[in-house]
Design a protein around this motif. Sequence first.
Motif, PDB file in Angstrom:
ATOM      1  N   ASP A 585       0.861  -1.185   0.000  1.00 26.72           N
ATOM      2  CA  ASP A 585       0.000   0.000   0.000  1.00 26.72           C
ATOM      3  C   ASP A 585       0.896   1.233   0.000  1.00 26.72           C
ATOM      4  OD1 ASP A 585      -1.890   1.960   0.288  1.00 26.72           O
ATOM      5  OD2 ASP A 585      -2.875   1.065   2.032  1.00 26.72           O
ATOM      6  N   ARG A 589      -4.629   6.958  -2.373  1.00 25.04           N
ATOM      7  CA  ARG A 589      -5.447   6.384  -3.441  1.00 25.04           C
ATOM      8  C   ARG A 589      -4.855   6.685  -4.814  1.00 25.04           C
ATOM      9  NH1 ARG A 589     -10.740   5.175  -1.754  1.00 25.04           N
ATOM     10  NH2 ARG A 589     -11.514   5.593  -3.865  1.00 25.04           N
ATOM     11  N   ASN A 592      -1.784   4.360  -5.382  1.00 21.17           N
ATOM     12  CA  ASN A 592      -2.233   2.995  -5.658  1.00 21.17           C
ATOM     13  C   ASN A 592      -2.892   2.893  -7.031  1.00 21.17           C
ATOM     14  OD1 ASN A 592      -1.350   1.961  -3.194  1.00 21.17           O
ATOM     15  ND2 ASN A 592      -3.264   2.469  -2.150  1.00 21.17           N
ATOM     16  N   MET A 593      -3.661   3.913  -7.408  1.00 23.13           N
ATOM     17  CA  MET A 593      -4.323   3.926  -8.708  1.00 23.13           C
ATOM     18  C   MET A 593      -3.283   3.922  -9.836  1.00 23.13           C
ATOM     19  SD  MET A 593      -7.255   3.910 -10.297  1.00 23.13           S
ATOM     20  CE  MET A 593      -8.434   4.444  -9.046  1.00 23.13           C
ATOM     21  N   TYR A 596      -1.651   0.081  -9.455  1.00 19.48           N
ATOM     22  CA  TYR A 596      -2.533  -1.079  -9.587  1.00 19.48           C
ATOM     23  C   TYR A 596      -3.759  -0.832 -10.467  1.00 19.48           C
ATOM     24  CZ  TYR A 596       0.154  -2.271  -5.400  1.00 19.48           C
ATOM     25  OH  TYR A 596       1.161  -2.504  -4.502  1.00 19.48           O
ATOM     26  N   GLY A 597      -4.033   0.424 -10.753  1.00 21.26           N
ATOM     27  CA  GLY A 597      -5.257   0.732 -11.484  1.00 21.26           C
ATOM     28  C   GLY A 597      -6.488   0.704 -10.609  1.00 21.26           C
ATOM     29  N   SER A 598      -6.300   0.697  -9.294  1.00 18.62           N
ATOM     30  CA  SER A 598      -7.408   0.705  -8.334  1.00 18.62           C
ATOM     31  C   SER A 598      -6.946   1.463  -7.096  1.00 18.62           C
ATOM     32  CB  SER A 598      -7.834  -0.718  -7.963  1.00 18.62           C
ATOM     33  OG  SER A 598      -6.783  -1.398  -7.310  1.00 18.62           O
ATOM     34  N   PRO A 599      -7.862   2.030  -6.332  1.00 14.17           N
ATOM     35  CA  PRO A 599      -7.450   2.801  -5.149  1.00 14.17           C
ATOM     36  C   PRO A 599      -6.894   1.936  -4.027  1.00 14.17           C
ATOM     37  CG  PRO A 599      -9.838   2.683  -5.289  1.00 14.17           C
ATOM     38  CD  PRO A 599      -9.319   2.137  -6.573  1.00 14.17           C
ATOM     39  N   GLU A 600      -7.154   0.645  -4.063  1.00 19.47           N
ATOM     40  CA  GLU A 600      -6.661  -0.263  -3.035  1.00 19.47           C
ATOM     41  C   GLU A 600      -5.647  -1.224  -3.653  1.00 19.47           C
ATOM     42  OE1 GLU A 600      -7.361  -0.139   0.147  1.00 19.47           O
ATOM     43  OE2 GLU A 600      -8.770   1.535  -0.083  1.00 19.47           O
ATOM     44  N   MET A 602      -3.774  -4.722  -4.601  1.00 18.27           N
ATOM     45  CA  MET A 602      -4.343  -5.993  -5.028  1.00 18.27           C
ATOM     46  C   MET A 602      -4.368  -6.991  -3.872  1.00 18.27           C
ATOM     47  SD  MET A 602      -2.972  -8.626  -7.971  1.00 18.27           S
ATOM     48  CE  MET A 602      -2.909  -7.334  -9.214  1.00 18.27           C
TER      49      MET A 602
END
Length: 696
Positions: A585, A589, A592-593, A596-600, A602
Amino acid sequence: MMQRLVDNFLAVTKESVKTITYESLSNILRLINGISALLLSILPGKANILEGIQGWELRPKVRGPRLPRWMENGVSSFNHFVHELSVDFDTMSSSVEHSAEDDTDDYDDACICPASPLTPSKLFSRATSFAKRERKRRHWFISIVMFLLIPARLMFGISFYFCKRIFNRGVRAHTTNHRPLSSANAPKKGLDHVVQRATDRRRGIIEDLHLGIEIVIETIFDVIHHATRCILSPLESLRMLLRWSSSSSSATRKIDSDDTDAIVPTATLADSDPTPTQKKTNLSSSLNTDARTCRDVITELGYPYEAIKVVTSDGYVLVLERIPRRDSKKAVYLQHGVFDSSMCWVSNGIVGSPAFAAYDHGYDVYLGNFRGLVSREHVNKKLSSRQYWRYSINEHGTQDIPALIEKIHEVKTSELKSSSQLNTNEQSNTDQPYKLCAICHSLGGAAILMYIITRRVENKPHRLSRSIMLSPAGFHHDSPFFFTVSEYLCLWLAPILNPIFPGLYIPTRFFRMLVNKLARDLQNYPAVGGLVQTIMSYVVGGDSSNWVGVMGLPHYNMNDMPGVSFGVARHLAQIKRAKRFIMFDYGSRAANMKVYGSPEPMDLGARYNLIDVPIDLVAGMKDKVIFPSMIMHHYRLMKNGGVNASYKQFEYAHLDFTFSHREELLAYVMSRLLLVNSRHKMLKLKRKDEILSIIK
């Protein structure tokens, strides 16, 4: 006459000072060892912690200590009462029988010194109190007789001294100008080299302290001796000064022509040419530290060795070590855990090491090494220490392992194709003409799982046919109190600790040398070593691994050692806090975005259904670093995701999987590896049947 009296007085005084100093230091060490034994006897739970560790077994008996032998020969009888060492008399009977007749008069019993993981235990005898008293009486009698004979000794000594001076003056010129190398010394050097390889001669801090004190005393009395000689014999001193000044110019020219490194004449047994050669000594040998590498261990045991430099996509230089079997179509990749290196797979010798067992079963063996050595190898030579240690478990699973396994694939494919072992069908139907299995421990297991899942997400081949995971990391919400405290420190104080401690390791060569020597001292003094072992086990929740023995392994040496970045520790703390097997982490956000392409980050545990190879999970019932419940959590998630997974438990602690000789573990690991070959044969038979049915 006066000079001889002064020399005798200085010699007696020097030996007295050395004896008093040595005995005082030895008594202090015996006292420390005895106090450690006393503390060890009252600590709760030490039997479970020390039982089963080679050299540290606690087997207390009902009888009390034999007080006449208290604090004798470096190890107190009370320490033996608390710290009785087991010994296999069947294997050592031959060495005891042949020396029993010679030692009966002076020795009455024997005990076994505690052994390090790389050193066999040594049998030594202890003199009885009666024999010591007899030797003291003989010493006093001889001293009185020699004192009464002093006048006669002086008369004969003076005449002999002058005759010797006259004779030496005639042959001095010849001996100084022509000094051939003694041929007898060279084989002795070579033989000493062989013996040193067969036995552990490392000195600890205490032995270095003894040696240093003796050198200082010798130096001081040597200066005093020369000063008194100059005062009592000024003409002889002036003659020696003139002789030295006349020969200093030629000696200086000779020294300037030589190399700066120390040159030692050596010879090796079984050489075709026994003529002594010159070998440069290095710093580790002069300081008497164990700086052997994985290469040294493998080659000394007679196995082939190869080292391959691998560069990751972000520029880190890794070392992929290999025990090559180039014509084999089955390969195994072994990956170590945290604060570890490839040494763990070969540290138990031929019989107890997974790497040698796999090679003997016909496998081409590859030993992977994560980034994180103190030497900080990188393509960018100007990379700072803070930048080098800026990584987490993400980089292990998405940078290190992909680079290592792709290098294995490149090497194996080229070798098998060049050796013409592939038929046309295999070359056309597949791009991987071999089977690759992975054996991993602790953090290496978490990195392998991350590697498989991320490669599946990216639709890239992972090259693996099976993975055997020995106490893998990944879930840590059920862990000892020490790890809970570390979790809060890493998460709350990360902005402060990260700039100060980017990497966790012993910073300087001097302190790394001290740790290596301290581990040797802890093995020489079993009560102190047992106390340190017990305290370290308390810190990690009662895990009974041989922590003291691991400290003495050669990969923790003065030149280099495996470290761990603060990012890896912080990543483990995030996993423990989240109670999920997640990727790193980055703290926001947006960050991470971007990654990983996401706010959280993987969730790897939620994607276990992507694993398409058999996974064998192995847990230790005595493992207090990664509890068996956490390994079972891996297993349940895999079974829920449809993974072909198995679960096995052994009565092991965390480090027993790699640094202890466990025959049942090796048998189990080899049996799981053989399943790959049997499955491959079944698929080939099935494919043949299908082809035959089509033809018919």
